[in-house]
Design an enzyme around this catalytic site. Sequence first.
Site, PDB file in Angstrom:
ATOM      1  N   ASP A 163      -0.655  -4.714   3.101  1.00 50.86           N
ATOM      2  CA  ASP A 163      -0.970  -4.019   3.969  1.00 50.86           C
ATOM      3  C   ASP A 163      -0.748  -4.534   4.998  1.00 50.86           C
ATOM      4  OD1 ASP A 163      -2.610  -1.475   5.084  1.00 50.86           O
ATOM      5  OD2 ASP A 163      -4.065  -2.279   4.176  1.00 50.86           O
TER       6      ASP A 163
ATOM      7  N   THR B 151      -5.611   2.078   9.025  1.00 53.81           N
ATOM      8  CA  THR B 151      -5.541   3.100  10.157  1.00 53.81           C
ATOM      9  C   THR B 151      -6.069   4.127  10.430  1.00 53.81           C
ATOM     10  OG1 THR B 151      -3.300   2.749   8.165  1.00 53.81           O
ATOM     11  CG2 THR B 151      -3.860   4.800   9.505  1.00 53.81           C
TER      12      THR B 151
ATOM     13  N   ASP C  51      -5.813  -4.842   0.679  1.00 57.09           N
ATOM     14  CA  ASP C  51      -6.970  -4.795   1.190  1.00 57.09           C
ATOM     15  C   ASP C  51      -7.645  -6.465   1.563  1.00 57.09           C
ATOM     16  OD1 ASP C  51      -7.472  -2.185   2.399  1.00 57.09           O
ATOM     17  OD2 ASP C  51      -7.703  -1.766   0.234  1.00 57.09           O
TER      18      ASP C  51
ATOM     19  N   GLU D 293       0.916  -1.407  -0.322  1.00 56.55           N
ATOM     20  CA  GLU D 293      -0.161   0.099   0.002  1.00 56.55           C
ATOM     21  C   GLU D 293       0.951   1.695  -0.114  1.00 56.55           C
ATOM     22  OE1 GLU D 293      -3.411   2.157   2.322  1.00 56.55           O
ATOM     23  OE2 GLU D 293      -1.956   0.543   3.602  1.00 56.55           O
TER      24      GLU D 293
ATOM     25  N   ILE E 294      -0.387  -1.824   7.768  1.00 54.03           N
ATOM     26  CA  ILE E 294      -2.295  -1.062   8.951  1.00 54.03           C
ATOM     27  C   ILE E 294      -3.137  -1.495   8.371  1.00 54.03           C
ATOM     28  CG2 ILE E 294      -2.784   0.286  10.853  1.00 54.03           C
ATOM     29  CD1 ILE E 294       0.516   0.431  11.530  1.00 54.03           C
ATOM     30  N   ASP E 295      -3.798  -2.564   8.611  1.00 55.20           N
ATOM     31  CA  ASP E 295      -5.017  -2.180   7.547  1.00 55.20           C
ATOM     32  C   ASP E 295      -6.082  -1.701   8.774  1.00 55.20           C
ATOM     33  OD1 ASP E 295      -7.113  -2.963   5.559  1.00 55.20           O
ATOM     34  OD2 ASP E 295      -7.795  -4.381   6.587  1.00 55.20           O
TER      35      ASP E 295
END
Length: 277
Positions: free
Chosen positions: A93, A98, A222, A73, A95-96
């Site tokens: 990702d 955020t 995601d 990402e 930190i999915d």
Amino acid sequence: MDEGQSDLQHYLRTAVRLAKTAGQTIRNALQSERQIQTKSSDIDLVTVTDKAVEDYLFRELRAVYPNHLFIGEESYNSSEKPVWSDQPTWIIDPIDGTTNFVHNFPYVAVSIGLTINRVPSVAVIYNVIQDILYTAVKGNGAWCNGVPMSVSSHRKPIESIVLTNSGSHRDKSKLDLQLDTFRKFSDNFRGIRCVGSAAISLAMIANGEADVYTEFGIHCWDMAAGALLITEAGGYVIDPNGGKFELMSRGILATCTDALARDTVPLINYISFEHDV
């Protein structure tokens, strides 16, 4: 490119180890002030921790698998799109969720997916705050903290919970379509919930904790891991228009049963986004 189960299990072990270490970094960051920047809009957030975690994951994976490809990402550039081929490709990702991370809302995940021949083949989603590890290998089932996962058996919307989200865009025409979809969901489903993390939403469907998840405007990072969790747990992943799911298409409909998928598709107002690749 063909990969045997032993190769896939090796990839899984590596991804789990890295996700756990990344998760500790994220938990440590929750104890300090977060440095926040914006991307496409004032509500599309990124932090120093997002970038640091992605750098760590890519660096460690490249050291072990130098011939693999990578899509992440924070390194993604829509004007110079990455290569996605039959080669093993890690789609990450860091930190999915955020916005959840910024606000201490406890649904924050490291999402690591591996595609081979453009097919999701290894999945790791680590809910770092609640310490829940979801894993899957193509052809070998899906697991939550080492316990096999299975989707629920609900077949009708009125007996089901749907997870969704409005995303980070604020285009009025798209929002109007989404709000109309939410109204139809409210009329037809038992309940609507918003988790704020696509990866965790998909993992919850795979674990039988909800029944439907759909969203537009999200990205391959995601969905790459979560889509495999769903299918390996016995669920269904399709395009929200009812067609075949395409990882790069920016939309997903995941359900526990095919009957529920068929009944959900007519309730969704389709929204097109530019593909990731």
